[in-house]
Design a protein around this motif. Sequence first.
Motif, PDB file in Angstrom:
ATOM      1  N   GLU A   1     -57.919 -32.341 -30.525  1.00 58.91           N
ATOM      2  CA  GLU A   1     -58.817 -32.260 -29.290  1.00 58.91           C
ATOM      3  C   GLU A   1     -57.905 -32.550 -28.078  1.00 58.91           C
ATOM      4  O   GLU A   1     -57.215 -33.637 -28.233  1.00 58.91           O
ATOM      5  N   THR A   2     -58.238 -32.153 -27.070  1.00 50.10           N
ATOM      6  CA  THR A   2     -57.787 -32.919 -25.711  1.00 50.10           C
ATOM      7  C   THR A   2     -58.481 -34.230 -25.489  1.00 50.10           C
ATOM      8  O   THR A   2     -59.758 -34.298 -25.776  1.00 50.10           O
ATOM      9  N   VAL A   3     -57.823 -35.059 -24.687  1.00 48.53           N
ATOM     10  CA  VAL A   3     -58.207 -36.417 -24.595  1.00 48.53           C
ATOM     11  C   VAL A   3     -58.473 -36.633 -23.407  1.00 48.53           C
ATOM     12  O   VAL A   3     -57.644 -36.250 -22.345  1.00 48.53           O
TER      13      VAL A   3
ATOM     14  N   GLU B   1     -59.177 -49.238 -27.022  1.00 52.09           N
ATOM     15  CA  GLU B   1     -60.422 -49.287 -27.872  1.00 52.09           C
ATOM     16  C   GLU B   1     -60.835 -47.798 -28.087  1.00 52.09           C
ATOM     17  O   GLU B   1     -61.340 -47.170 -28.905  1.00 52.09           O
ATOM     18  N   GLY B   2     -61.104 -47.033 -26.867  1.00 51.84           N
ATOM     19  CA  GLY B   2     -61.271 -45.599 -26.886  1.00 51.84           C
ATOM     20  C   GLY B   2     -60.443 -44.736 -27.909  1.00 51.84           C
ATOM     21  O   GLY B   2     -61.168 -43.883 -28.850  1.00 51.84           O
ATOM     22  N   LEU B   3     -59.019 -45.041 -27.646  1.00 50.15           N
ATOM     23  CA  LEU B   3     -57.982 -44.153 -28.525  1.00 50.15           C
ATOM     24  C   LEU B   3     -58.321 -44.638 -30.054  1.00 50.15           C
ATOM     25  O   LEU B   3     -57.981 -43.806 -30.907  1.00 50.15           O
TER      26      LEU B   3
ATOM     27  N   LEU C   1     -47.648 -43.486 -35.874  1.00 50.07           N
ATOM     28  CA  LEU C   1     -47.780 -42.941 -34.357  1.00 50.07           C
ATOM     29  C   LEU C   1     -49.130 -41.937 -34.034  1.00 50.07           C
ATOM     30  O   LEU C   1     -49.001 -41.087 -34.862  1.00 50.07           O
ATOM     31  N   PHE C   2     -49.901 -42.210 -33.160  1.00 53.60           N
ATOM     32  CA  PHE C   2     -51.045 -41.180 -32.894  1.00 53.60           C
ATOM     33  C   PHE C   2     -50.739 -40.637 -31.443  1.00 53.60           C
ATOM     34  O   PHE C   2     -50.698 -41.355 -30.479  1.00 53.60           O
ATOM     35  N   LEU C   3     -50.644 -39.133 -31.474  1.00 54.47           N
ATOM     36  CA  LEU C   3     -50.315 -38.620 -30.235  1.00 54.47           C
ATOM     37  C   LEU C   3     -51.671 -37.933 -29.535  1.00 54.47           C
ATOM     38  O   LEU C   3     -52.323 -37.290 -30.455  1.00 54.47           O
ATOM     39  N   PHE C   4     -51.897 -38.097 -28.243  1.00 61.33           N
ATOM     40  CA  PHE C   4     -53.031 -37.671 -27.532  1.00 61.33           C
ATOM     41  C   PHE C   4     -52.720 -36.815 -26.449  1.00 61.33           C
ATOM     42  O   PHE C   4     -51.763 -37.379 -25.495  1.00 61.33           O
ATOM     43  N   LEU C   5     -53.051 -35.701 -26.086  1.00 61.54           N
ATOM     44  CA  LEU C   5     -52.751 -34.864 -25.141  1.00 61.54           C
ATOM     45  C   LEU C   5     -54.110 -34.422 -24.142  1.00 61.54           C
ATOM     46  O   LEU C   5     -54.993 -34.286 -24.834  1.00 61.54           O
ATOM     47  N   ASN C   6     -53.913 -34.504 -22.638  1.00 59.28           N
ATOM     48  CA  ASN C   6     -54.824 -33.922 -21.996  1.00 59.28           C
ATOM     49  C   ASN C   6     -55.017 -32.445 -22.108  1.00 59.28           C
ATOM     50  O   ASN C   6     -54.107 -31.822 -22.440  1.00 59.28           O
ATOM     51  N   ARG C   7     -56.015 -32.119 -21.280  1.00 58.00           N
ATOM     52  CA  ARG C   7     -56.211 -30.621 -21.211  1.00 58.00           C
ATOM     53  C   ARG C   7     -55.259 -29.616 -20.351  1.00 58.00           C
ATOM     54  O   ARG C   7     -54.851 -28.698 -20.979  1.00 58.00           O
ATOM     55  N   ARG C   8     -54.585 -30.422 -19.651  1.00 54.03           N
ATOM     56  CA  ARG C   8     -53.560 -29.564 -18.910  1.00 54.03           C
ATOM     57  C   ARG C   8     -52.431 -29.754 -19.557  1.00 54.03           C
ATOM     58  O   ARG C   8     -51.296 -28.978 -19.227  1.00 54.03           O
ATOM     59  N   ARG C   9     -52.244 -30.642 -20.579  1.00 55.39           N
ATOM     60  CA  ARG C   9     -50.969 -30.828 -21.269  1.00 55.39           C
ATOM     61  C   ARG C   9     -49.719 -31.279 -20.557  1.00 55.39           C
ATOM     62  O   ARG C   9     -48.687 -30.937 -20.932  1.00 55.39           O
ATOM     63  N   ASN C  10     -50.000 -32.068 -19.427  1.00 50.39           N
ATOM     64  CA  ASN C  10     -48.861 -32.658 -18.701  1.00 50.39           C
ATOM     65  C   ASN C  10     -48.811 -34.038 -18.800  1.00 50.39           C
ATOM     66  O   ASN C  10     -47.960 -34.803 -18.400  1.00 50.39           O
TER      67      ASN C  10
END
Length: 108
Positions: free
Chosen positions: A14-16, A23-25, A42-51
């Motif tokens: 999901e987007t983050v 703590e949140g991640l 490793l845990f990868l998180f992307l935002n909605r705009r993917r930038n």
Amino acid sequence: MRPSGCRPIFLYAETVDMRKSFEGLSALVEAAFPGTLLSGALFLFLNRRRNLIKILNWEGDGFAIWYKRLEKGTFPDCFRGRRELTRQQFVLLLEGIVPKRLSRRFSL
């Protein structure tokens, strides 16, 4: 099968909200990948705009977060639906390279 000594790389589906910190991640990781938080993965998180991308990692004595913001363009969307990435796919994602196919020509 992962080569020995190679740490797993998990992509959160999901987007983050990039305001989340340790703590949140960590809570997102525990919900999506139970029991793996302190594994060294490793845990990868992307935002909605993917930038924007954040990478959470347990280093044995604490967490580290790496954060990258693209000034132009977006991170490729070709890995959507994958929970775990190979090291090569991880590098492609960070470099913004969109592969024409997601399979190897030859088996290892």
